[in-house]
Enzyme design. Structure first.
Site, PDB file in Angstrom:
ATOM      1  N   GLN A 247       0.838  -1.217   0.000  1.00  0.00           N
ATOM      2  CA  GLN A 247       0.000   0.000   0.000  1.00  0.00           C
ATOM      3  C   GLN A 247       0.866   1.258   0.000  1.00  0.00           C
ATOM      4  O   GLN A 247       0.572   2.230  -0.684  1.00  0.00           O
ATOM      5  CB  GLN A 247      -0.940   0.000   1.212  1.00  0.00           C
ATOM      6  CG  GLN A 247      -1.835   1.231   1.240  1.00  0.00           C
ATOM      7  CD  GLN A 247      -3.061   1.043   2.098  1.00  0.00           C
ATOM      8  OE1 GLN A 247      -3.836   0.104   1.911  1.00  0.00           O
ATOM      9  NE2 GLN A 247      -3.259   1.935   3.051  1.00  0.00           N
ATOM     10  N   GLU A 248       1.948   1.228   0.772  1.00  0.00           N
ATOM     11  CA  GLU A 248       2.868   2.373   0.788  1.00  0.00           C
ATOM     12  C   GLU A 248       3.423   2.599  -0.624  1.00  0.00           C
ATOM     13  O   GLU A 248       3.524   3.732  -1.092  1.00  0.00           O
ATOM     14  CB  GLU A 248       4.001   2.117   1.784  1.00  0.00           C
ATOM     15  CG  GLU A 248       5.040   3.228   1.780  1.00  0.00           C
ATOM     16  CD  GLU A 248       6.079   3.099   2.888  1.00  0.00           C
ATOM     17  OE1 GLU A 248       5.907   2.240   3.784  1.00  0.00           O
ATOM     18  OE2 GLU A 248       7.055   3.865   2.870  1.00  0.00           O
ATOM     19  N   GLY A 345      14.821  25.269 -20.364  1.00  0.00           N
ATOM     20  CA  GLY A 345      16.090  26.003 -20.373  1.00  0.00           C
ATOM     21  C   GLY A 345      16.460  26.450 -18.959  1.00  0.00           C
ATOM     22  O   GLY A 345      16.163  25.755 -17.977  1.00  0.00           O
ATOM     23  N   ASN A 372      14.628   1.452  -5.461  1.00  0.00           N
ATOM     24  CA  ASN A 372      14.124   0.783  -6.669  1.00  0.00           C
ATOM     25  C   ASN A 372      14.853  -0.527  -6.966  1.00  0.00           C
ATOM     26  O   ASN A 372      14.265  -1.460  -7.519  1.00  0.00           O
ATOM     27  CB  ASN A 372      14.181   1.742  -7.865  1.00  0.00           C
ATOM     28  CG  ASN A 372      13.017   2.726  -7.832  1.00  0.00           C
ATOM     29  OD1 ASN A 372      12.237   2.734  -6.883  1.00  0.00           O
ATOM     30  ND2 ASN A 372      12.897   3.552  -8.859  1.00  0.00           N
TER      31      ASN A 372
END
Ligand SMILES: Cc1cc2nc3c(=O)[nH]c(=O)nc-3n(C[C@H](O)[C@H](O)[C@H](O)COP(=O)(O)OP(=O)(O)OC[C@H]3O[C@@H](n4cnc5c(N)ncnc54)[C@H](O)[C@@H]3O)c2cc1C
Length: 383
Positions: A247-248, A345, A372
């Site tokens: 859920q997190e 830019g 990750n």
């Protein structure tokens, strides 16, 4: 964005919460952002105002003071905040994470004692897993909680704790039985007010999300009543964490996709009015291709996210799918925002432009909630 795609989980009542939250973000959060970024935390009264509007703990049952909705209602509040590029207010951790540990695992007495106060904004919630010596490897935590009569005595240190500076209720991950490995880990609820031995450290200076308070704690023979053991049974902590982490990760994924949508909107507007070489920046084929790719990635991200939300609402979001969403969507978010900065830019590097803040704020998405790389490891284990 093109087409008429709508998320199935955004029912009428979810959309109503989203609209209410958007108005709250515009009127109560964005005007205070500079102040909060300077002091590195929001003011406490913002929590009370959010509670008055029913924006806290939307998915907690009414019998415990919550809104009686589903997690989709909490996701809508988080999405409205992320869509506006607001990162100071730590409701995601409070309503989306802490309240749900109490709801899922708390004893009846624990739920009645703490959930209404979280829903009313009287208590602000935090969760303390990470320690200076270990983050990704939760099995390596060293904080100890030793039973001593009718109390637990906690010793240890925690770091990077969201809402840490203001938190009144902290779910502390601690070892209650070092001999039992992961089966010796428990969650203990610490009420920080007048708690001897609970030491709140400094607010940490971050690369982005400057208004969000992220703090350190130390526990120096901190005594908490024994009935603060979450669920009342020792050794359940690791399983509790593993069940709640999807859920997190879904919440983080919502922030990622809302961030992509906001970045696209900002950038399309910007390049269509900025001139160079006798035309707008939009008129360069490179700009059109970059934004066409960005729009495509954003749509794919949205569709994948929505499928994960639907699965979660059905109670079927598994660990690997949530990990896929977390790593891939945050990766897409960071990549897209970097490209959007480029199209702005030099202005893209100025904090007065929303895209610059998005750039700073997005980076941590690939790190917290499980790095990750750890997510990919979880996906690989399912193959
Ligand atoms: C702004 C912010 C808010 C946070 N809020 C909270 C909070 O509220 N509560 C809380 O408990 N924690 C919180 N955290 C901590 C966060 O969850 C950790 O930072 C994260 O889990 C990574 O742990 P670590 O920092 O110790 O990195 P480490 O574990 O030291 O890892 C460093 C890097 O090593 C690599 N790595 C690690 N393990 C593996 C692996 N198995 N395979 C391949 N590579 C790997 C990854 O690249 C990883 O980024 C927060 C962090 C930040 C920055």
């Amino acid at each position: 964005m093109p087409g008429s795609y709508t998320s199935a989980w955004k029912t009428e009542s979810v959309r109503a919460v989203y609209d209410l939250a958007s108005a709250f973000v515009s009127s109560e959060l964005l005007p205070n952002r500079e102040k909060w970024e300077a002091q590195h935390h929001v003011d406490r009264d913002v929590w009370l105002r959010a509670a008055d509007l029913g924006l806290l703990c939307c998915s907690i049952p009414e019998q415990y003071g919550g809104g009686g909705g589903t997690i989709a209602h909490d996701l809508a509040v988080c999405e409205a905040q992320a869509r506006a590029g607001e990162t100071s207010w730590g409701n995601m951790v409070h309503s989306g994470i802490v309240a749900h540990y109490l709801l899922a695992y708390g004893t009846e007495d624990q739920k009645r004692r703490w959930l209404p106060r979280l829903a009313a904004g009287e208590m602000i919630g935090a969760i303390a897993m990470t320690e200076p010596g270990t983050g990704s490897d939760l099995q390596g935590i060293r904080t100890r909680a030793v039973r001593d009569g009718e109390a637990y005595v906690i010793d240890g240190a925690k770091t990077f704790i969201s809402n840490g500076h203001l938190a009144d209720l902290v779910l502390v991950v601690a070892r209650t039985d070092p001999a039992r490995g992961v089966k010796g880990i428990s969650l203990i609820v610490v009420e920080t007010a007048d708690c001897p031995g609970f030491v709140r450290g400094r607010i940490l200076e971050k690369v982005g999300q400057h208004g969000a308070d992220t703090a350190e704690f130390s526990f120096e023979r901190t005594r908490v009543p024994a009935d603060h053991l979450l669920g009342g049974v020792e050794g359940q902590g690791f399983a509790q964490l593993m069940n709640q982490l999807p859920q997190e990760r879904l919440l983080i994924s919502v922030l990622a996709v809302a961030g992509m949508e906001a970045a696209m909107e900002q950038t399309v507007d910007y390049v269509k009015q900025r001139q160079a070489f006798g035309q707008t920046i939009w008129d360069f084929q490179n700009t059109k291709f970059t934004l066409a790719e960005g729009a495509t990635a954003t749509r794919i991200a949205r569709v994948f996210l929505d499928s994960c939300v639907d699965l979660h609402l059905e109670g079927r979001l598994d660990t690997a799918t949530a990990a896929m969403a977390k790593w891939w969507l945050t990766e897409q978010q960071v990549t897209l925002i970097d490209e959007c900065v480029q199209l702005h830019g030099g202005y893209g590097y100025m904090r007065e432009y929303p895209i610059a803040r998005m750039y700073q704020d997005a980076r941590v998405q690939k790190i917290y909630g499980g790095a990750n790389e750890v997510m990919k490891d979880l996906v690989a284990r399912s193959l």
